[in-house]
Write a protein that holds these residues in place. Sequence first.
Motif, short mmCIF file in Angstrom:
data_model
loop_
_atom_site.label_atom_id
_atom_site.label_comp_id
_atom_site.label_asym_id
_atom_site.label_seq_id
_atom_site.Cartn_x
_atom_site.Cartn_y
_atom_site.Cartn_z
N TRP A 22 0.82 -1.21 0.00
CA TRP A 22 0.00 0.00 0.00
C TRP A 22 0.86 1.26 0.00
O TRP A 22 0.63 2.19 -0.78
N THR A 23 1.85 1.32 0.87
CA THR A 23 2.67 2.53 0.97
C THR A 23 3.46 2.77 -0.31
O THR A 23 3.54 3.90 -0.80
N VAL A 24 4.04 1.72 -0.88
CA VAL A 24 4.77 1.88 -2.14
C VAL A 24 3.81 2.25 -3.26
O VAL A 24 4.08 3.14 -4.08
N GLY A 25 2.67 1.57 -3.29
CA GLY A 25 1.68 1.87 -4.31
C GLY A 25 1.15 3.29 -4.22
O GLY A 25 0.89 3.94 -5.24
N LEU A 46 1.14 -6.58 -8.02
CA LEU A 46 2.39 -6.47 -8.77
C LEU A 46 3.53 -6.02 -7.86
O LEU A 46 4.65 -6.56 -7.92
N ILE A 47 3.25 -5.05 -7.00
CA ILE A 47 4.27 -4.58 -6.06
C ILE A 47 4.63 -5.69 -5.09
O ILE A 47 5.81 -5.90 -4.76
N SER A 48 3.63 -6.41 -4.62
CA SER A 48 3.85 -7.47 -3.65
C SER A 48 4.76 -8.57 -4.21
O SER A 48 5.68 -9.04 -3.53
N GLU A 49 4.52 -8.97 -5.44
CA GLU A 49 5.32 -10.05 -6.02
C GLU A 49 6.77 -9.61 -6.22
O GLU A 49 7.71 -10.37 -5.90
N ALA A 50 6.97 -8.39 -6.71
CA ALA A 50 8.35 -7.89 -6.85
C ALA A 50 9.02 -7.76 -5.49
O ALA A 50 10.20 -8.09 -5.34
N THR A 51 8.27 -7.32 -4.51
CA THR A 51 8.81 -7.15 -3.16
C THR A 51 9.18 -8.49 -2.54
O THR A 51 10.19 -8.60 -1.82
N ALA A 52 8.39 -9.51 -2.80
CA ALA A 52 8.71 -10.84 -2.27
C ALA A 52 10.05 -11.33 -2.80
O ALA A 52 10.89 -11.83 -2.05
N HIS A 53 10.28 -11.18 -4.10
CA HIS A 53 11.57 -11.57 -4.67
C HIS A 53 12.70 -10.73 -4.08
O HIS A 53 13.79 -11.25 -3.79
N TYR A 54 12.45 -9.46 -3.91
CA TYR A 54 13.44 -8.53 -3.36
C TYR A 54 13.83 -8.91 -1.93
O TYR A 54 15.01 -9.01 -1.59
N ALA A 105 -4.87 -7.45 3.76
CA ALA A 105 -4.88 -8.47 2.70
C ALA A 105 -3.56 -8.52 1.92
O ALA A 105 -3.00 -9.61 1.73
N PRO A 106 -3.01 -7.38 1.45
CA PRO A 106 -1.74 -7.46 0.72
C PRO A 106 -0.57 -7.90 1.59
O PRO A 106 0.32 -8.61 1.12
N THR A 107 -0.58 -7.50 2.86
CA THR A 107 0.50 -7.93 3.76
C THR A 107 0.43 -9.43 3.99
O THR A 107 1.46 -10.13 3.96
N LYS A 108 -0.78 -9.93 4.21
CA LYS A 108 -0.96 -11.38 4.38
C LYS A 108 -0.46 -12.13 3.15
O LYS A 108 0.24 -13.16 3.26
N LYS A 109 -0.79 -11.63 1.97
CA LYS A 109 -0.38 -12.28 0.73
C LYS A 109 1.14 -12.24 0.58
O LYS A 109 1.76 -13.23 0.17
N LEU A 110 1.75 -11.11 0.92
CA LEU A 110 3.21 -10.97 0.80
C LEU A 110 3.94 -11.89 1.77
O LEU A 110 4.90 -12.57 1.40
N VAL A 111 3.48 -11.93 3.01
CA VAL A 111 4.12 -12.80 4.00
C VAL A 111 3.99 -14.26 3.57
O VAL A 111 4.95 -15.04 3.64
#
Length: 343
Positions: free
Chosen positions: A146-149, A181-189, A222-228
């Motif tokens: 959310w913050t990056v988006g 999209l941000i979440s998936e890139a962040t997960a790899h990062y 929801a996005p944090t849960k998905k990212l974790v």
Amino acid sequence: MNTKPKLIQVLEGQVVAPPPVWMMRQAGRHLPEYLELRARAKNFLDFCYTPSMAAEATLQPVRRYGMDAAILFADILLILDTVGLSVRFEKGVGPIVQQIDTAADLAKVTPQKAADRLSPVYETVARVKAALPDDTALIGFAGSPWTVGLYAIEGRGKTDKSLAWRWAHGKPDELANVLDLISEATAHYMAAQVEAGADALMLFDSWAEGLPNNIFREVIIAPTKKLVARLREMGVTVPIIGFPRGASAMLPEYVQETGITAVGLDTAAVPAFVNAALPAGFPVQGHLDPLLLIEGGQRLDDRVRELISAYEGRPHVFNLGHGIRPETPIAHVERVLEIIRKG
């Protein structure tokens, strides 16, 4: 004898006395050695992408203060830079980001390729890890979706955030695609940071404050849960600290739903509420007011002791409720550390 850094012991659920301590933005503008180093870089992005400089900045507060953790010197907007958006930092203004109109504006670079472009950051992590004492943890980090988006939608941070909020109300599906999209890139990062040597991770949701509860669930929880979950799916096992700044009464739901290991508390958090609302034994971090750290004196001494006492039965990392400010006297940081370590 437990040989793990104290910070990791706490994040894994142990009560440690005195609590481990580090401070958000501890590597930065309140340190004269940082200012001297920063002057050598042509701009802030160059600084972040130069491993020798970024590693030195990360290590400086550990050398000066003996902090129990180092946090990677980087910026939450690097991920937007690597997906192809223009990102620059203007003195007195802050970050300026190329605004997006749709999620497609973030889909021109694959998440894996975006993360691969951050290889200088991983070199920084490796350099710092090699230089740190064994009892000092290294924290990797990223901005939450959310913050990056929000920066990508608003184009800068110093706004009333209304454009991103209107997306949340009026274009929820489009916003969800942006966050995915941000979440998936962040997960790899973040996974790459761990591979390079990070002992723990921290997710910064700096703009979680003030959201309606239904929107908070959609754009924060929801996005944090998905990212974790994605990080765990990728094999990341290190502790993850979530920092939903301004979560207020949504804090318990955030803790219960996202899968984070520990939670960062902002300056407005109330210890009695935290202890009553969060599960017993759940690790917390924070939440000394950075402005009080500037003023110092007896009120600072009293508040430090009050926070230590409030969480003495809970796994607790002593920290600030927001980042340390440039005008903070070094002597006041030293005083906090003296109280924590000597009583």
